[in-house]
Design an enzyme around this catalytic site. Structure first.
Site, PDB file in Angstrom:
ATOM      1  N   HIS A 155      30.698  31.360  28.648  1.00 46.49           N
ATOM      2  CA  HIS A 155      30.096  32.608  28.147  1.00 46.49           C
ATOM      3  C   HIS A 155      29.982  33.658  29.262  1.00 46.49           C
ATOM      4  O   HIS A 155      29.132  34.549  29.181  1.00 46.49           O
ATOM      5  CB  HIS A 155      28.716  32.349  27.541  1.00 46.49           C
ATOM      6  CG  HIS A 155      28.686  31.257  26.528  1.00 46.49           C
ATOM      7  ND1 HIS A 155      29.055  31.435  25.217  1.00 46.49           N
ATOM      8  CD2 HIS A 155      28.350  29.943  26.651  1.00 46.49           C
ATOM      9  CE1 HIS A 155      28.929  30.293  24.562  1.00 46.49           C
ATOM     10  NE2 HIS A 155      28.518  29.374  25.407  1.00 46.49           N
ATOM     11  N   SER A 276      43.645  55.912  42.531  1.00 47.86           N
ATOM     12  CA  SER A 276      43.164  56.903  41.570  1.00 47.86           C
ATOM     13  C   SER A 276      43.653  58.291  41.963  1.00 47.86           C
ATOM     14  O   SER A 276      43.777  58.603  43.148  1.00 47.86           O
ATOM     15  CB  SER A 276      41.629  56.885  41.531  1.00 47.86           C
ATOM     16  OG  SER A 276      41.127  58.035  40.888  1.00 47.86           O
ATOM     17  N   LYS A 282      39.396  54.237  45.345  1.00 48.62           N
ATOM     18  CA  LYS A 282      39.715  53.264  44.306  1.00 48.62           C
ATOM     19  C   LYS A 282      40.940  52.412  44.659  1.00 48.62           C
ATOM     20  O   LYS A 282      41.914  52.891  45.231  1.00 48.62           O
ATOM     21  CB  LYS A 282      39.978  53.967  42.972  1.00 48.62           C
ATOM     22  CG  LYS A 282      38.768  54.620  42.349  1.00 48.62           C
ATOM     23  CD  LYS A 282      37.734  53.604  41.884  1.00 48.62           C
ATOM     24  CE  LYS A 282      38.227  52.718  40.780  1.00 48.62           C
ATOM     25  NZ  LYS A 282      38.578  53.471  39.549  1.00 48.62           N
ATOM     26  N   GLU A 289      45.979  44.528  34.546  1.00 52.40           N
ATOM     27  CA  GLU A 289      45.529  45.192  33.321  1.00 52.40           C
ATOM     28  C   GLU A 289      46.689  45.434  32.366  1.00 52.40           C
ATOM     29  O   GLU A 289      46.553  45.289  31.146  1.00 52.40           O
ATOM     30  CB  GLU A 289      44.850  46.514  33.671  1.00 52.40           C
ATOM     31  CG  GLU A 289      43.526  46.342  34.397  1.00 52.40           C
ATOM     32  CD  GLU A 289      42.953  47.649  34.914  1.00 52.40           C
ATOM     33  OE1 GLU A 289      41.807  47.639  35.377  1.00 52.40           O
ATOM     34  OE2 GLU A 289      43.652  48.683  34.851  1.00 52.40           O
TER      35      GLU A 289
END
Length: 485
Positions: A155, A276, A282, A289
């Site tokens: 979880h 970024s 970043k 992804e």
């Protein structure tokens, strides 16, 4: 003039021509189409269906067509609809009307089925190899982290300590199932449909077994109607691919989480991250992804083909032209994902101290305290309650279990003694799970060795089958054809 135009009184409407043409995507299979044609015409010569001189002309012409395509001298045209008609038209332009004899004893229905079998069996082999490379990268990382302890989660809540190598081996296990599914699918892909004709076979005395031998197929479709209408092998591949992408997506999700500042368990190499456009600090795990995102398109390709097939009568229907783009797209998607993830895993830096800090500042050893009490002859349900109260006390006091004194422990149960600290130590907790499939160090070592042996077996299978089915090896089918002639 269409090669099939004798029955028609009007040219095809241009919109119809553009809408029904598949050449924009099925030209990917031009090599497979030429290989199939070489084997087919060799068989026609062997069986005496075509005279040997014409067979030699056609073989020479097909090789000329191959060279022209490779050098960009033979463009594919929408007017010729698909890869099969384009190549046949090129052949006729190269050697004259005798080129029209190539299609003797076959249909585009069994021809396209053959091309897809040839294409997919080669691509499946490549994907299996890429999946093995990813397995090897993970096994190597796991072997380097047999003493690296991290939180195991359920979880997404810290549950029990595990070895990082153990966690990685879970993905090796998933990939093993993917590889096994694909090798099983490959066996059903490696079946010859050519010779089925349009749906009912052919009146010519062909030798399908000879073609199967030339093209290295292990079997032949026994029913011609099934041969031209079967797309199960593509559905199987897409289903296998969907499961593989599900596994890769789960891995990528964990890489995204682990590389976040909140976790900081791993550092992905700069070569596999992006920045970024506005925030200079970043470092984004875009590759992970995107693999996660591309999983959806593979699922879509599977559902799309199943939907196309669900209401089709026998045998071939034009709807089945929709079988190719999803297959091509899935091959490209999986190939890219596996090719990128392997070096990502190889170059990933593991922050062992951060992982250890996480596993010592939590209650993931609570189950071991319960097991400790069970070994002191306390029923597990009672032990569960005792430990629950101890954890609640720790939360209230802003402590962890190992911070408690013996007196504090004994306020929950008098059977707890000094040996509790050893029982709850991180290494003890990990190595206590010394059962088959457990996270104990020696169990992970055994898992590594077991999966290495499976890799040896799979490499042997690939070595046995890969060279004989690679289209570049088959496209110069010279020696077998010479034997046929």
């Amino acid at each position: 003039m269409k090669l099939w135009g004798g029955r028609f009184t009007k040219p095809t409407n241009q919109l119809v021509e553009e809408y029904t043409a598949s050449i924009s995507f099925d030209q990917k299979m031009w090599r497979q189409d030429i290989v199939g044609s070489l084997a087919h015409v060799a068989m026609l010569g062997k069986c005496g269906i075509l005279p040997m001189e014409e067979v030699r002309q056609i073989i020479a012409g097909l090789k000329k067509v191959k060279e022209k395509i490779e050098h960009g001298q033979a463009p594919f045209l929408v007017a010729h609809e698909d890869v099969h008609m384009n190549i046949e038209k090129m052949l006729i332009e190269e050697i004259g009307p005798v080129g029209g004899k190539l299609h003797t004893g076959r249909s585009r229905n069994d021809q396209v089925a053959l091309d897809m079998h040839l294409f997919l069996r080669e691509k499946l082999m490549e994907i299996i190899q890429l999946a093995m490379y990813l397995q090897e990268a993970m096994i190597e990382q796991a072997n380097q982290h047999l003493d690296t302890v991290m939180p195991g989660y359920t979880h997404l809540q810290r549950a029990q300590p595990v070895l990082f190598g153990y966690h990685l081996m879970a993905y090796v296990s998933m990939l093993q199932r993917d590889i096994e599914r694909m090798t099983e699918t490959w066996r059903r892909v490696n079946v010859l449909p050519l010779g089925a004709g349009a749906l009912a076979g052919t009146t010519f005395p062909i030798d399908r077994a000879f073609v199967a031998e030339l093209l290295q197929f292990d079997g032949i479709y026994q029913n011609s109607m099934d041969a031209v209408s079967d797309r199960d092998f593509i559905v199987e591949f897409l289903a296998d691919a969907s499961l593989l992408m599900a596994h890769l997506s789960r891995l990528c999700e964990e890489l995204v989480i682990w590389s976040s500042q909140e976790f900081s368990f791993v550092e992905l190499d700069d070569a596999f991250c992006t920045g970024s456009s506005i925030m200079p600090q970043k470092k984004n795990p875009d590759v992970a992804e995107l693999v996660r995102g591309k999983t959806g398109r593979v699922y879509g390709n599977l559902v799309g083909l199943l939907t196309v097939l669900k209401g089709l009568p026998m045998a071939y229907n034009k709807d089945m032209q929709e079988d190719k783009e999803g297959m091509f797209d899935t091959v490209t998607t999986i190939h890219g994902a596996l090719a990128l993830l392997t070096p990502m895993i190889q170059t990933m830096q593991v922050r062992t101290e951060r992982m250890r800090q996480a596993v010592t500042n939590d209650f993931s050893n609570a189950t071991d305290l319960a097991d400790y009490l069970v070994r002191k002859d306390m029923p597990f349900r009672q032990a569960h309650e005792v430990v629950g109260r101890a954890v609640l006390y720790c939360i209230e006091q802003q402590k962890y279990l190992l911070d408690l004194s013996v007196e504090e422990f004994q306020s929950f149960s008098e059977v707890i003694g000094e040996d509790v600290y050893e029982a709850l130590a991180v290494e003890t907790v990990v190595n206590a799970r010394n059962v088959l499939g457990g996270t104990a160090r020696n169990q992970v070592e055994q898992q590594i060795e077991w999966y290495r042996s499976k890799l040896v077996d799979t490499h042997a299978w690939v070595d046995t089958n890969s060279q004989k089915v690679m289209i570049e090896a088959l496209i110069d089918i010279g020696a077998p054809v010479q034997r046929a002639l």
